[in-house]
Design a protein around this motif. Structure first.
Motif, short mmCIF file in Angstrom:
data_model
loop_
_atom_site.label_atom_id
_atom_site.label_comp_id
_atom_site.label_asym_id
_atom_site.label_seq_id
_atom_site.Cartn_x
_atom_site.Cartn_y
_atom_site.Cartn_z
N GLY A 1 0.60 -1.04 -0.28
CA GLY A 1 -0.17 0.13 -0.43
C GLY A 1 0.94 1.08 0.24
O GLY A 1 -0.08 2.04 -0.66
N LEU A 2 1.61 1.20 0.47
CA LEU A 2 2.78 3.02 0.89
C LEU A 2 3.34 2.91 -0.75
O LEU A 2 3.59 3.88 -1.09
CB LEU A 2 4.08 1.90 1.56
N GLY A 3 3.91 1.30 -1.12
CA GLY A 3 5.02 1.15 -2.34
C GLY A 3 3.44 1.82 -3.88
O GLY A 3 3.64 2.60 -4.46
N HIS A 4 2.76 1.50 -3.61
CA HIS A 4 1.33 2.12 -4.94
C HIS A 4 1.62 3.88 -4.50
O HIS A 4 0.87 4.63 -5.03
CB HIS A 4 0.31 1.60 -4.69
N ALA A 5 1.06 4.39 -2.75
CA ALA A 5 0.56 5.90 -2.68
C ALA A 5 1.80 6.19 -2.81
O ALA A 5 1.71 7.25 -3.18
CB ALA A 5 0.78 5.87 -1.17
N GLU A 6 3.03 5.62 -2.82
CA GLU A 6 3.66 6.52 -3.13
C GLU A 6 4.21 6.38 -4.72
O GLU A 6 4.53 7.89 -5.08
CB GLU A 6 5.24 5.66 -2.69
N ALA A 7 4.42 5.66 -5.33
CA ALA A 7 4.16 5.38 -6.77
C ALA A 7 3.21 6.42 -7.33
O ALA A 7 3.28 7.74 -7.82
CB ALA A 7 3.98 4.40 -7.12
N ALA A 8 2.01 6.77 -7.02
CA ALA A 8 1.05 7.32 -6.90
C ALA A 8 1.22 8.72 -7.34
O ALA A 8 0.61 9.87 -7.84
CB ALA A 8 0.12 7.29 -6.26
N TRP A 9 2.03 9.28 -5.90
CA TRP A 9 2.29 10.23 -5.68
C TRP A 9 3.32 10.95 -6.65
O TRP A 9 2.89 12.02 -6.49
CB TRP A 9 2.59 10.80 -4.68
N GLN A 10 4.17 10.22 -6.67
CA GLN A 10 4.94 10.54 -7.96
C GLN A 10 4.67 11.38 -9.10
O GLN A 10 4.99 12.04 -9.65
CB GLN A 10 6.14 9.51 -7.97
N ASN A 11 3.79 10.03 -9.49
CA ASN A 11 3.61 10.27 -10.94
C ASN A 11 2.37 11.12 -11.25
O ASN A 11 2.49 12.04 -11.66
CB ASN A 11 2.46 9.15 -11.43
N ALA A 12 1.41 11.86 -10.44
CA ALA A 12 0.38 12.56 -10.06
C ALA A 12 1.33 13.93 -10.30
O ALA A 12 1.22 15.15 -11.05
CB ALA A 12 -0.47 12.00 -9.23
N ALA B 1 -4.21 6.16 -5.31
CA ALA B 1 -4.22 5.50 -6.46
C ALA B 1 -4.93 6.28 -7.04
O ALA B 1 -5.28 6.68 -8.71
CB ALA B 1 -3.94 3.94 -6.64
N SER B 2 -6.75 5.69 -7.10
CA SER B 2 -7.74 6.53 -7.21
C SER B 2 -7.75 8.60 -7.47
O SER B 2 -7.96 8.98 -7.94
CB SER B 2 -8.52 6.53 -6.74
N GLU B 3 -7.62 8.73 -6.08
CA GLU B 3 -7.15 10.13 -6.07
C GLU B 3 -5.57 10.44 -6.87
O GLU B 3 -6.35 12.20 -7.74
CB GLU B 3 -6.59 10.89 -4.67
N ALA B 4 -4.91 9.95 -7.20
CA ALA B 4 -4.03 10.52 -8.31
C ALA B 4 -4.47 10.01 -9.78
O ALA B 4 -4.25 11.45 -10.66
CB ALA B 4 -2.63 9.64 -8.24
N LEU B 5 -5.10 9.27 -9.74
CA LEU B 5 -5.75 8.68 -11.37
C LEU B 5 -6.85 10.09 -12.04
O LEU B 5 -6.00 10.75 -13.32
CB LEU B 5 -6.51 7.27 -11.17
N GLN B 6 -7.48 10.66 -10.65
CA GLN B 6 -8.28 11.73 -10.64
C GLN B 6 -7.37 13.41 -11.41
O GLN B 6 -8.07 14.42 -11.87
CB GLN B 6 -9.35 11.97 -9.93
N VAL B 7 -6.16 13.28 -10.62
CA VAL B 7 -4.67 14.40 -11.04
C VAL B 7 -5.13 14.50 -13.04
O VAL B 7 -5.14 15.10 -13.59
CB VAL B 7 -3.34 13.78 -10.48
#
Length: 579
Positions: free
Chosen positions: A298-309, A405-411
């Motif tokens: 979960g942490l890894g996905h959150a970090e990857a989502a944050w970076q790319n967004a 990750a869902s919130e990042a997709l919205q970005v």
């Protein structure tokens, strides 16, 4: 269009300042030779492997998936070569004991490694992620001969293990399993039955696979008290195939590069691990490690989502923002990270992912202390705190990984819904972590009913005492943390009282209680981070980001605790039954 760079600077902050891990290592003979420069060197090498080898295979592995034919499984192109590189780098041995060929490094460094692996390529890491838990299980419960035979092979990467629990009729309720084991004249057992949802049950990364299988003996009691644990290799010592067959692989929403297998055991030869009919006790050594690792997914996905967004939001221009940073000239269209809605999303991604990192690494550090602290009282206290944190790390982290990750997709807007921008893969991959290794609902029940109500709140009191020590240390947010602790203490008293008159009440509120504790842990993480970062700002402006994130958390995210408390109070009303 997708990238991952390990957040080494933040990892260093957590290890060096938040945990003060080097000072702890210096007090332990087991880690006497481990210092901060060595730890940073390990993390830098892990970052190179994750970003340079695994990340480029993430999207291609998802598109290609695994291939099953006649009982054999082929992983996506590049996975086998990446695994060889993983083994050559010594990564399977990182936190294993030197007597088995391991490097003997702290589990908190392995936690940092796991975060990088899952953030860069979750599917690949499903093959390797269970290995350390299996190693710990066999180390604690296997007979000497089996330890000598298999532990060095796991540490070297020669063998990859699996965990075989689930059957078609037995998912969360393992007491319903039917796989059976019969004792043979030579002391081994023959296992017969079927298992499904077995990650890495068949693959082409290693020639041998070591299955840890739950099964019943002929005279076993019903339910969970009649379950035993067995070691069943794919290949026997003479090189021949054991009677284990892969009947197929699942076609899944995410982690498509991970082979999720159905296995048949047709009189397969295996050996008992631990005591007969006490298999769950032996397996929980493995499960607790696995649940920490799933939380790190979960942490890894959150970090990857944050970076790319964040990268996308700096480049994507849409409309004029209502306001701009000082010195930025007006333009027909601004980068979307100037717009308030996007800033809220990005700040939330940053604050939560970095807060999760501090708590997740703390959980791993507690496991190190539980084994190697100088005093028995310190070891027991660390073990109790780690046990309390484990269901929170597993459930809260994976829930945040998916929702962030869902919130990042919205970005990304409409582009985020297309395969061109791999945030949609991050969203798909992250969803499974909320289900396997004990669903998040089960983790919530474990936390409240077993870890809080079950011990009279003793472990929770120890955790609150840690928070109170942070309050006593001062800092800008000490009063907020103090008030939050008082609210939790009052709430728990009410939960104990209500549970006496309404046996279902704890089950109704377990999910909200787990999430409440997750947010309280993040409050602790940011109160501590702010206090530690403030004096360091003089030396390095990087720490301003820590202060900014702490301020954002206590202003915008702390109200999440009020929501959970209100829901727990409201749940005194009984639930209606569905027709």
């Amino acid at each position: 269009m997708w990238q991952y760079q390990a957040p080494l600077r933040d990892m260093r902050f957590v290890l060096e300042h938040w945990l003060q891990a080097p000072a702890s290592w210096a007090e332990s003979p087991a880690f006497a030779e481990v210092d901060l420069p060595l730890a940073l060197q390990v993390l830098e090498e892990a970052a190179r492997f994750s970003s340079g080898v695994l990340a480029p295979l993430n999207a291609s592995g998802d598109r290609q998936g695994c291939r099953w034919q006649a009982g054999e499984v082929r992983t996506p192109d590049g996975f086998a070569a990446a695994y060889r590189t993983y083994v050559e780098g010594g990564w399977p041995a990182l936190a294993c004991a030197p007597e088995h060929g391991g490097q003997g490094l702290p589990q908190v460094l392995d936690a940092a490694l796991q975060e990088m692996l899952y953030a860069s390529n979750h599917a690949f890491s499903m093959y390797t992620g269970i290995a350390h838990g299996a190693y710990l299980c066999l180390q604690a419960h296997a007979p000497q001969a089996l330890r000598e035979r298999y532990l060095p092979a796991i540490v070297s990467g020669e063998i990859l293990p699996t965990m075989c629990l689930t059957e078609p009729q037995a998912g969360s309720d393992v007491g319903l399993l039917r796989c059976r084991a019969e004792l043979q004249d030579d002391g081994s057992y023959h296992l017969t039955g079927s298992k499904l949802f077995i990650s890495g049950g068949e693959h082409d990364l290693t020639d041998d696979i070591l299955h840890l299988v739950l099964a019943r003996l002929p005279d076993a009691p019903a339910g969970t008290r009649g379950i035993s644990l067995f070691l069943v290799p794919k290949r026997l010592d003479d090189g021949s195939r054991n009677a284990v067959r892969c009947d197929g692989i699942e076609h899944k929403m995410g982690i498509r590069g991970s082979a999720t297998c159905s296995l048949s055991f047709d009189g397969a030869q295996g050996w008992l691990i631990g005591e007969a009919n006490h298999g769950l006790a032996a397996l929980f050594v493995m499960m607790n490690s696995a649940r920490l690792h799933v939380g790190l997914q979960g942490l890894g996905h959150a970090e990857a989502a944050w970076q790319n967004a964040a990268d996308y939001a700096r480049e994507r221009r849409q409309m004029r923002a209502p306001a701009r940073p000082e010195g930025v000239a007006a333009a027909p269209a601004d980068p979307i990270h100037y717009h308030p809605a996007m800033r809220l999303a990005l700040l939330r991604l940053r604050a939560v992912s970095q807060g999760l990192r501090a708590i997740g690494y703390w959980g791993a550090h507690l496991l190190d202390q539980a084994e190697y602290a100088a005093l028995e009282s310190e070891r027991q206290r660390a073990a109790r705190l780690a046990g309390l944190l484990t269901p929170v790390i597993k459930a809260f982290f994976t829930d945040q990984g998916f929702h962030l990750a869902s919130e990042a997709l919205q970005v990304f807007g409409g582009y985020g819904y297309t395969a061109e921008y791999a945030i949609e893969q991050t969203l798909r991959d992250s969803r499974i972590a909320m289900i396997y290794e004990g669903s998040n609902e089960i983790q919530a029940n474990d936390l409240l009913l077993r870890k809080v109500l079950g011990d009279g709140g003793a472990a929770l009191d120890e955790l609150l005492a840690v928070f109170e020590q942070e309050v006593a240390a001062g800092g800008e947010y000490a009063d907020s943390l103090k008030k939050l602790c008082a609210n939790v203490q009052g709430l728990v008293k009410g939960i104990f009282a209500n549970a006496e008159s309404d046996s279902e009440y704890p089950y109704r509120i377990a999910g909200d209680f787990l999430h409440l504790l997750g947010w309280v842990l993040l409050a602790f993480a940011w109160a501590r981070s702010s206090r530690l970062a403030a004096p360091l700002l003089v030396e390095d402006p990087w720490y301003q980001e820590k202060l900014d994130s702490a301020g954002f958390f206590f202003t915008y995210l702390l109200p999440e605790t009020e929501l959970r408390i209100a829901r727990i109070e409201a749940a005194r009303a009984p639930l209606a039954f569905l027709a």
